[in-house]
Scaffold this active site. Structure first.
Site, PDB file in Angstrom:
ATOM      1  CG  ASP A 115     -39.010  60.542  -0.997  1.00  0.00           C
ATOM      2  OD1 ASP A 115     -39.562  61.156  -0.071  1.00  0.00           O
ATOM      3  OD2 ASP A 115     -37.826  60.741  -1.341  1.00  0.00           O
ATOM      4  NE  ARG A 137     -42.196  65.185   1.575  1.00  0.00           N
ATOM      5  CZ  ARG A 137     -41.203  64.274   1.441  1.00  0.00           C
ATOM      6  NH1 ARG A 137     -40.948  63.715   0.283  1.00  0.00           N
ATOM      7  NH2 ARG A 137     -40.487  63.940   2.486  1.00  0.00           N
TER       8      ARG A 137
HETATM    9  C1  LIG Z   1     -39.847  68.512   0.299  1.00  0.00           C
HETATM   10  C2  LIG Z   1     -40.091  67.980  -1.079  1.00  0.00           C
HETATM   11  C3  LIG Z   1     -40.148  66.616  -1.271  1.00  0.00           C
HETATM   12  C4  LIG Z   1     -40.421  66.097  -2.548  1.00  0.00           C
HETATM   13  N1  LIG Z   1     -40.634  64.758  -2.698  1.00  0.00           N
HETATM   14  C5  LIG Z   1     -41.047  64.284  -3.905  1.00  0.00           C
HETATM   15  C6  LIG Z   1     -41.446  62.929  -4.074  1.00  0.00           C
HETATM   16  O1  LIG Z   1     -41.413  62.104  -3.138  1.00  0.00           O
HETATM   17  N2  LIG Z   1     -41.862  62.525  -5.307  1.00  0.00           N
HETATM   18  C7  LIG Z   1     -41.927  63.400  -6.369  1.00  0.00           C
HETATM   19  O2  LIG Z   1     -42.354  62.993  -7.462  1.00  0.00           O
HETATM   20  N3  LIG Z   1     -41.543  64.678  -6.232  1.00  0.00           N
HETATM   21  C8  LIG Z   1     -41.105  65.151  -5.050  1.00  0.00           C
HETATM   22  N4  LIG Z   1     -40.752  66.471  -4.923  1.00  0.00           N
HETATM   23  C9  LIG Z   1     -40.572  67.307  -6.133  1.00  0.00           C
HETATM   24  C10 LIG Z   1     -41.861  67.934  -6.604  1.00  0.00           C
HETATM   25  O3  LIG Z   1     -42.703  66.948  -7.170  1.00  0.00           O
HETATM   26  C11 LIG Z   1     -41.607  69.036  -7.666  1.00  0.00           C
HETATM   27  O4  LIG Z   1     -40.963  68.478  -8.773  1.00  0.00           O
HETATM   28  C12 LIG Z   1     -40.770  70.196  -7.159  1.00  0.00           C
HETATM   29  O5  LIG Z   1     -41.075  70.518  -5.836  1.00  0.00           O
HETATM   30  C13 LIG Z   1     -41.000  71.444  -8.014  1.00  0.00           C
HETATM   31  O6  LIG Z   1     -42.333  71.856  -7.897  1.00  0.00           O
HETATM   32  P1  LIG Z   1     -42.802  73.153  -7.068  1.00  0.00           P
HETATM   33  O7  LIG Z   1     -44.014  72.771  -6.292  1.00  0.00           O
HETATM   34  O8  LIG Z   1     -41.689  73.701  -6.286  1.00  0.00           O
HETATM   35  O9  LIG Z   1     -43.338  74.156  -8.167  1.00  0.00           O
HETATM   36  P2  LIG Z   1     -42.674  74.745  -9.475  1.00  0.00           P
HETATM   37  O10 LIG Z   1     -43.777  75.445 -10.195  1.00  0.00           O
HETATM   38  O11 LIG Z   1     -41.897  73.727 -10.220  1.00  0.00           O
HETATM   39  O12 LIG Z   1     -41.657  75.791  -8.899  1.00  0.00           O
HETATM   40  C14 LIG Z   1     -42.048  76.985  -8.236  1.00  0.00           C
HETATM   41  C15 LIG Z   1     -40.812  77.850  -8.076  1.00  0.00           C
HETATM   42  O13 LIG Z   1     -39.864  77.196  -7.211  1.00  0.00           O
HETATM   43  C16 LIG Z   1     -38.544  77.331  -7.686  1.00  0.00           C
HETATM   44  N5  LIG Z   1     -38.030  76.011  -8.084  1.00  0.00           N
HETATM   45  C17 LIG Z   1     -38.713  74.842  -8.183  1.00  0.00           C
HETATM   46  N6  LIG Z   1     -37.893  73.823  -8.515  1.00  0.00           N
HETATM   47  C18 LIG Z   1     -36.662  74.368  -8.653  1.00  0.00           C
HETATM   48  C19 LIG Z   1     -35.386  73.832  -8.956  1.00  0.00           C
HETATM   49  N7  LIG Z   1     -35.210  72.531  -9.205  1.00  0.00           N
HETATM   50  N8  LIG Z   1     -34.327  74.679  -8.985  1.00  0.00           N
HETATM   51  C20 LIG Z   1     -34.477  75.996  -8.707  1.00  0.00           C
HETATM   52  N9  LIG Z   1     -35.652  76.560  -8.393  1.00  0.00           N
HETATM   53  C21 LIG Z   1     -36.736  75.762  -8.369  1.00  0.00           C
HETATM   54  C22 LIG Z   1     -38.625  78.262  -8.870  1.00  0.00           C
HETATM   55  O14 LIG Z   1     -38.459  79.567  -8.396  1.00  0.00           O
HETATM   56  C23 LIG Z   1     -40.018  78.045  -9.379  1.00  0.00           C
HETATM   57  O15 LIG Z   1     -40.510  79.134 -10.109  1.00  0.00           O
HETATM   58  C24 LIG Z   1     -40.525  66.991  -3.660  1.00  0.00           C
HETATM   59  C25 LIG Z   1     -40.458  68.365  -3.450  1.00  0.00           C
HETATM   60  C26 LIG Z   1     -40.269  68.865  -2.183  1.00  0.00           C
HETATM   61  C27 LIG Z   1     -40.239  70.350  -1.993  1.00  0.00           C
END
Ligand SMILES: Cc1cc2nc3c(=O)[nH]c(=O)nc-3n(C[C@H](O)[C@H](O)[C@H](O)COP(=O)(O)OP(=O)(O)OC[C@H]3O[C@@H](n4cnc5c(N)ncnc54)[C@H](O)[C@@H]3O)c2cc1C
Length: 308
Positions: A134, A184
């Site tokens: 990560d 990723r």
């Molecule tokens: C498989 C995976 C692994 C990850 N690993 C890392 C990592 O190693 N390091 C790191 O910095 N980040 C990591 N993240 C987190 C990532 O950086 C984002 O903070 C997170 O995915 C929210 O961004 P989004 O792309 O979903 O878009 P956003 O614009 O934040 O969300 C899009 C839509 O998704 C839904 N959504 C998003 N988050 C939430 C929530 N918490 N609760 C409810 N609904 C939500 C909502 O409907 C929102 O409108 C990971 C995310 C995923 C999916």
């Protein structure tokens, strides 16, 4: 507006003690972290894989303060892998690790984290699966990428994460988009200063698309870590344009977020991997989930008031 405040709190020991001890927190936490022990999580692994989903398992924990805690983290992953061996799920269930949980921030942390994570990567390879490193805050990334490169010498399938909000990521993506690499791409979940990261959502989204294009056009295996419907359809278009087959990239989402979408993408024939976290040290992971969506915080506060 609230996001940065919650992210600051996610690093506060005082808040950690307060929130972890609150009697009603656990019920809300369960939505994102559906178990504390391997025994809790095995039925969930069986259920989700039975529905055609793949998983990446995260034993929650980060920012440990003693080498003994790093050994405990290593052993927790090894115990999980022992259980997975019996289930014979191979690459359907991989591991995600945070190097700060393996001692990266301690004295000689780089070497310590590498020494602790290597046996986990070896054990994963022995059951036919992989580990993804990560991405944590930007100060840890040079060490993470160096550990990734070192591990790939023996275990080329070891994955890593890049964060679209960081200015450095476009260059990292170009370097990593090579044959055999697994990368990723996420937006990024930490509180980062304006000197190193985009701050506005629209800038981060645009950077995500640029980096995704690099990964899709490259030689590696892109893992699209996002719940954003717009980015998911752009990823499908880019994959199509790059001539990628359905097994030449995958989507990844977090357990507890947009569960219907996990099933929809899997039913369409996509590889869909659910990042499933479990364990007792859930504070940092949970607070980042609250920071991502203000509605989560409202729900959390309401549950405290109504039970209080
Ligand atoms: C498989 C995976 C692994 C990850 N690993 C890392 C990592 O190693 N390091 C790191 O910095 N980040 C990591 N993240 C987190 C990532 O950086 C984002 O903070 C997170 O995915 C929210 O961004 P989004 O792309 O979903 O878009 P956003 O614009 O934040 O969300 C899009 C839509 O998704 C839904 N959504 C998003 N988050 C939430 C929530 N918490 N609760 C409810 N609904 C939500 C909502 O409907 C929102 O409108 C990971 C995310 C995923 C999916």
């Amino acid at each position: 507006m609230l996001g940065p405040v919650i992210l600051a709190a996610s690093r506060s020991d005082r808040m950690r003690r307060l929130i972890s001890a609150a009697p009603v927190t656990k019920q809300v936490v369960d939505r994102f972290i559906p178990g504390e022990t391997v025994d809790d999580i095995v039925p969930i692994i069986k259920d989700l894989t039975g529905k055609g989903l793949q998983l990446t398992m995260d034993v929650v924990g980060e920012d440990i303060t003693t080498p003994e805690q790093a050994t405990i983290a290593r052993d927790a992953y090894l115990a999980l892998i022992d259980h997975l061996k019996e289930l014979e799920l191979g690459e359907k269930v991989e591991m995600s690790v945070k190097l700060s949980m393996f001692g990266q921030a301690l004295e000689n942390g780089h070497e310590l984290a590498l020494a602790n994570v290597r046996p986990v990567v070896e054990a994963a390879a022995a059951i036919g699966t992989t580990v993804t490193l990560d991405a944590e805050d930007h100060t840890t990334l040079d060490s993470m990428f160096a550990i990734h490169e070192e591990l790939r010498k023996d275990f080329p399938g070891t994955g890593c994460v890049i964060q679209a909000y960081l200015f450095r990521t476009e260059a990292d993506a170009k370097r990593l988009a090579e044959a055999g690499s697994r990368v990723r791409l996420v937006k990024g979940a930490y509180k980062e200063p304006a000197e190193v990261a985009y701050q506005q959502k629209h800038e981060i989204d645009k950077a995500y698309v640029r980096v995704l294009k690099t990964l899709m056009e490259g030689e590696g295996y892109p893992m699209i870590g996002s719940h954003d419907p717009r980015l998911i359809s752009i990823a499908q278009e880019l994959a199509h344009k790059a001539g990628r087959k359905l097994d030449e990239y995958e989507f990844q989402m977090l357990y507890g977020i947009r569960g219907d979408e996990h099933l929809r993408l899997a039913a369409e024939g996509h590889r869909m991997r659910v990042y499933t976290a479990y364990g007792t040290d859930w504070y940092g992971y949970f607070m980042r989930r609250l920071a991502e969506k203000p509605a989560n915080l409202r729900f959390f506060l309401r549950s405290m008031v109504s039970k209080g």
